[in-house]
Scaffold this active site. Structure first.
Site, mmCIF file in Angstrom:
data_model
loop_
_atom_site.group_PDB
_atom_site.id
_atom_site.type_symbol
_atom_site.label_atom_id
_atom_site.label_comp_id
_atom_site.label_asym_id
_atom_site.label_seq_id
_atom_site.Cartn_x
_atom_site.Cartn_y
_atom_site.Cartn_z
ATOM 1 N N LYS A 1 0.802 -1.220 0.000
ATOM 2 C CA LYS A 1 0.000 0.000 0.000
ATOM 3 C C LYS A 1 0.836 1.273 0.000
ATOM 4 O O LYS A 1 2.022 1.281 0.292
ATOM 5 C CB LYS A 1 -0.999 -0.029 1.160
ATOM 6 C CG LYS A 1 -2.121 -1.030 0.879
ATOM 7 C CD LYS A 1 -3.327 -0.849 1.732
ATOM 8 C CE LYS A 1 -4.465 -1.766 1.242
ATOM 9 N NZ LYS A 1 -5.581 -1.773 2.179
ATOM 10 N N ARG B 1 -3.977 -9.921 4.961
ATOM 11 C CA ARG B 1 -4.429 -9.989 3.557
ATOM 12 C C ARG B 1 -3.270 -9.525 2.671
ATOM 13 O O ARG B 1 -2.835 -8.384 2.763
ATOM 14 C CB ARG B 1 -5.668 -9.118 3.365
ATOM 15 C CG ARG B 1 -6.280 -9.187 1.974
ATOM 16 C CD ARG B 1 -7.544 -8.341 1.908
ATOM 17 N NE ARG B 1 -8.162 -8.405 0.584
ATOM 18 C CZ ARG B 1 -7.850 -7.602 -0.421
ATOM 19 N NH1 ARG B 1 -6.924 -6.662 -0.263
ATOM 20 N NH2 ARG B 1 -8.461 -7.718 -1.597
#
Length: 295
Positions: free
Chosen positions: A239, A273
């Site tokens: 991210k 995740r």
């Protein structure tokens, strides 16, 4: 607010907790479970187009399982900042064939990453057992009744705004405290609507309406979220906050992702995740061997 929780609803020890997902029970323990990301989209932020047809989606899904994924999370609509909306029909065309194929070729539980109740319904009919809803089951009013009816596992995630607006100057008084308050209220809604506590996992939504500083606050206070009494999932893989932290492009964020995974495992996070399952699995196995002094 005192809420029924996975801890209080069972006599299981911390190392024997179960996440109930339809007719499956997923064991949660000291080692985080790894949820492998399978985006069957052309425009996801780091892997868009990698699994756009059925053959490539099935191949990638089976590779994730081979590499150590405990759960497969299949999504057909990008939720990156500013992503375009996808119709129900298009999302179904992307995800249902992949779920049908993978559910017959692996015993790993399958999660459907969607905010649309009709997509979730057909995904469950195709073999999915978990609903992963980035809106915390708020975007579609039919999602909560569906989750209660099907007894699917539920991942309740926090987002500020929508994928189109979430990074437009997100603000909190105190991000950890504000999210805990939101989860307390949201979980009460889920419980009162017939969703059992042992089916709920919470996700603070790293990157979904948060600055890099907000994300670091969340990632360093996992125990605050675990105090709510529910398993905690974190999706930090590749991210954007890692770019601000490390100055790396999306293609160069694996080491940063792994580093955060270790920090989260050390705080007893329950599920991670991830895109890069193999590297994170190896790193976590090494961390566990050192921390528990076993081979």
């Amino acid at each position: 607010m005192n809420l029924p929780s996975l801890k209080s609803s069972t006599s299981q020890s911390e190392h024997q907790r179960l996440w109930k997902c339809r007719d499956q029970s997923i064991s949660l323990g000291r080692m985080p479970l790894l949820m492998g990301i399978l985006n069957v989209t052309p425009d996801s932020f780091s892997d868009g187009g990698e699994a756009i047809n059925l053959d490539s989606a099935v191949y990638k899904g089976l590779q994730l399982v081979k590499n150590g994924a405990d759960i497969l999370d299949i999504g057909g609509e990008s939720t990156r900042p500013g992503a375009e909306l996808v119709s129900v029909e298009e999302e179904l065309q992307r995800v249902i064939p992949a779920i049908e194929a993978l559910s017959t070729q692996t015993h790993v539980p399958i999660s459907i990453d969607t905010t649309k109740a009709e997509v979730a319904r057909q995904a469950i009919q195709a073999g999915a057992v978990i609903i992963n809803d980035i809106s915390g089951l708020t975007f579609d009013p039919a999602m909560i009744p569906l989750a209660a009816e099907t007894k699917a596992g539920v991942i309740c995630m926090h987002i500020l705004g929508t994928p189109q607006t979430m990074q437009d100057h997100p603000e909190y008084e105190d991000v950890v405290s504000d999210l805990k308050t939101w989860f307390g209220e949201r979980i009460q809604t889920l419980l009162s609507s017939g969703i059992e506590p042992e089916r709920i996992v919470i996700d603070p939504g790293v990157g979904f309406g948060k600055t890099a500083e907000h994300n670091l606050e969340i990632l360093s206070h996992i125990e605050e979220f675990k105090d709510l009494g529910y398993p905690v999932l974190i999706g930090h893989s590749r991210k954007r906050f890692l770019s601000k932290l490390l100055g790396r492009s999306v293609e160069e964020r694996l080491a940063g992702t792994v580093g955060v995974s270790i920090a989260l495992a050390d705080q007893s996070v329950d599920i991670l995740r991830l895109h890069d399952v193999a590297a994170n699995r190896d790193a976590l196995s090494a961390w566990q061997a050192v921390s528990e002094r076993v081979l």
